[in-house]
Structure formats: structure tokens, C-alpha cells
Design a protein around this motif. Sequence first.
Motif, short mmCIF file in Angstrom:
data_model
loop_
_atom_site.label_atom_id
_atom_site.label_comp_id
_atom_site.label_asym_id
_atom_site.label_seq_id
_atom_site.Cartn_x
_atom_site.Cartn_y
_atom_site.Cartn_z
N LYS A 1 0.84 -1.20 0.00
CA LYS A 1 0.00 0.00 0.00
C LYS A 1 0.87 1.25 0.00
O LYS A 1 1.84 1.34 0.76
CB LYS A 1 -0.91 -0.01 1.23
CG LYS A 1 -1.85 1.17 1.36
CD LYS A 1 -2.69 1.04 2.64
CE LYS A 1 -3.66 2.20 2.82
NZ LYS A 1 -4.45 2.06 4.07
N ILE A 2 0.53 2.21 -0.86
CA ILE A 2 1.20 3.51 -0.90
C ILE A 2 0.16 4.57 -0.58
O ILE A 2 -0.90 4.61 -1.21
CB ILE A 2 1.81 3.79 -2.29
CG1 ILE A 2 2.74 2.66 -2.72
CG2 ILE A 2 2.55 5.13 -2.29
CD1 ILE A 2 4.02 2.58 -1.95
N TYR B 1 4.60 4.20 2.83
CA TYR B 1 4.41 2.88 2.25
C TYR B 1 4.32 1.85 3.36
O TYR B 1 5.00 1.91 4.37
CB TYR B 1 5.50 2.53 1.23
CG TYR B 1 6.93 2.63 1.71
CD1 TYR B 1 7.57 1.52 2.26
CD2 TYR B 1 7.64 3.81 1.59
CE1 TYR B 1 8.89 1.60 2.67
CE2 TYR B 1 8.96 3.90 2.00
CZ TYR B 1 9.58 2.78 2.54
OH TYR B 1 10.89 2.88 2.96
N SER B 2 3.41 0.89 3.17
CA SER B 2 3.14 -0.11 4.20
C SER B 2 2.63 -1.38 3.56
O SER B 2 2.47 -1.47 2.34
CB SER B 2 2.12 0.44 5.20
OG SER B 2 0.91 0.77 4.53
N ILE C 1 -6.76 -4.21 -7.30
CA ILE C 1 -6.64 -2.98 -6.54
C ILE C 1 -7.82 -2.84 -5.58
O ILE C 1 -8.97 -3.13 -5.94
CB ILE C 1 -6.60 -1.76 -7.49
CG1 ILE C 1 -5.36 -1.83 -8.38
CG2 ILE C 1 -6.62 -0.45 -6.71
CD1 ILE C 1 -5.32 -0.74 -9.42
N ASP C 2 -7.53 -2.42 -4.37
CA ASP C 2 -8.59 -2.17 -3.38
C ASP C 2 -9.57 -1.14 -3.96
O ASP C 2 -9.17 -0.15 -4.57
CB ASP C 2 -7.96 -1.64 -2.09
CG ASP C 2 -8.96 -1.49 -0.96
OD1 ASP C 2 -9.73 -0.51 -0.99
OD2 ASP C 2 -8.98 -2.34 -0.07
N LEU C 3 -10.86 -1.40 -3.76
CA LEU C 3 -11.88 -0.55 -4.38
C LEU C 3 -11.84 0.89 -3.88
O LEU C 3 -12.36 1.80 -4.55
CB LEU C 3 -13.27 -1.15 -4.13
CG LEU C 3 -13.55 -2.50 -4.80
CD1 LEU C 3 -14.95 -3.00 -4.44
CD2 LEU C 3 -13.37 -2.41 -6.30
N LYS D 1 -3.74 0.50 -2.91
CA LYS D 1 -3.48 -0.77 -2.25
C LYS D 1 -3.81 -1.90 -3.20
O LYS D 1 -4.86 -1.90 -3.83
CB LYS D 1 -4.30 -0.90 -0.96
CG LYS D 1 -4.05 -2.19 -0.19
CD LYS D 1 -4.89 -2.25 1.08
CE LYS D 1 -4.61 -3.53 1.85
NZ LYS D 1 -5.43 -3.62 3.10
N VAL D 2 -2.91 -2.87 -3.28
CA VAL D 2 -3.12 -4.04 -4.14
C VAL D 2 -3.28 -5.26 -3.24
O VAL D 2 -2.38 -5.59 -2.46
CB VAL D 2 -1.94 -4.24 -5.12
CG1 VAL D 2 -2.18 -5.47 -5.99
CG2 VAL D 2 -1.76 -3.00 -5.99
#
Length: 298
Positions: free
Chosen positions: A209-210, A276-277, A258-260, A220-221
Motif C-alpha cells: 500500500k502507498i 508505504y506499508s 486494486i482495493d476498491l 493498495k493491491v
Amino acid sequence: MLYKLKYINERGESIEFKGNQYDFQEPTEFKNKTTNPFNLIRFEGFGEVGANVQLQKAPFQDGSTHIETQLEERHPYLEFVIVANDWNTLSMYRQTVSQVFNPKINGRFELSFDNKTYVLDSIPESVPFFADEDAVGRSQVVSVNFICPSPYWKSPTIEEQPTFEPLFQFPFEGVFEIGIQRDNRIIVNDGDAPTPVFIEFYGPAVNPKITNKTTGEFIKVNQTLQEGEVMKIDTTPGNKSVYFIQPDGTARNVFNWIDLNSSFFQLVVGENEIEYSADSDIQGAIVNISYRKLYNAV
């Protein structure tokens, strides 16, 4: 002020003009000068570009409410003179001009002055216009109109924010540097408009996640980025993409993962706090961020 103006098409063919900002001259003053066959007379389009101001008006409202302002396409104009020793050479230069300024090929201007360079993506609107030759066939004025779908001048050098923030170095032979790894960083966009970013996130990481904490937007992927894989994100409008690149170079499109709630954010003007995490430990992860600054005028 010395300047250099260069046009390069996507095949790498180019024509360059050099001189002083105040040296734009009439064609008659270039007679018998053949050191540079292409001599700039006029270049318009450094700054002026139209804007579409969108307003909204409520019933009984005095005036209007500003909603948004959008810049129109830019329309640069280039005029220069070709100077040659004879008619055959002049004809050869005409062919070169027509080849470089081919309206079926995209290109870009590069303008350099004061040790700075700016880039403007451009497309010729037509084949160059050639005025009448002089009486002896040794010079000819050329004009070209362009259109720039994006009105912004860009900084040509991509700014990369390092993963490590160096603290100090020991006077040892070879490379040995001590620093701290950053899970977040501050990027200052001192251009005139928000700008897209290109991100490289090196695995391993679970659901990388960026986040742009300045705007609250994130990408986020929901996939596991394996050891040796690299997630590459491009937030450029019209070219948005997310890929996982495997060690052998194979690219896997993960756009559908990708997160909605994600948003392909841009760097706003001013400070941007980027974090970034992941849903796993990313100690030692490498994340590179690059971008170009955008300018209304130069």
C-alpha cells in the motif's frame, strides 16, 4: 540570456537552435551565415495558454461560484530561416525539416537557459510551410504550427526520492554508508500543478500500500508481492497501471486486484507526505518514487 531550443521527434531526429534571447532577427540579417543552417526568427508559446473557467450559479445568487479551471491545449508557433551555400544544399535542408517536423510523428521541445531545461510534448499540426526562396536559392523561411494536448512544460529530469536517508560515512575504502530506512517521506512539488508519480515497490510484501497522507488517498493491491518481484505503479491520467514484475521480467497486470477504495493520486502542489506499508513486515523494503514537475510557463 543564452538559450537553446531543440525539437526532437519520437524517432530521435532533431533540429536545434542556439543564441541569445534578444537575437531573434529578420531573414535578411542571416545572409552568408552558414555555420548553423537553421536560424530562429520567432518562437511563440512559452507562456500563453487559454483556460476554461467553470462556474456554477444558484437561483438568486449574486455572481457565481468557481468550480474548477482547466487549461486548454497549447499552440506553439515556430518560425526560422534555412541558410545554405547553394540550391542543392537548401533542398537537402528542406527535406530534413520535413522529416523532423512530420505531423504523423509525436515529438517534444527542449528549452534550456540558466542551466535549466524544460520539456514540452508537441505534435506538428501540418507539414512545415516553406515561403519563397531568395533570388539566388540560398535561404528560405519556414514556419510550423504545433498542438500540445498537455499544456504543461515539464522538468526533464525525473526526481527520485531515495529509499535511504544518509546520515554519515566512514572513511573506509569502498562503499560503506550508514543511514536510516524511511517508511514515509516528504516530497515537495514546487511546480504549478499536481503531477503524476511512478512508484517501484520491491517485495516481499503482503497487500502493499502507498498512501499520500497529505490528501488521504492511497493505492493498495490485495495480492502478495513475492521475494524478487517489483510492483510498478503509474498514476499518469490515460496511462494508469499496476504491474507485478517477476525476476525473469514477466509482467503480471494486477489492476483488477486494486482495493476498491484506492485512488491513483498525484502529488499536490506543496508538501506531500508519502507512506508505504503492507499487511506484513516490510523491514528492509525498497520503494522508489519518481515524478516530473509541471509548469504553466517558462
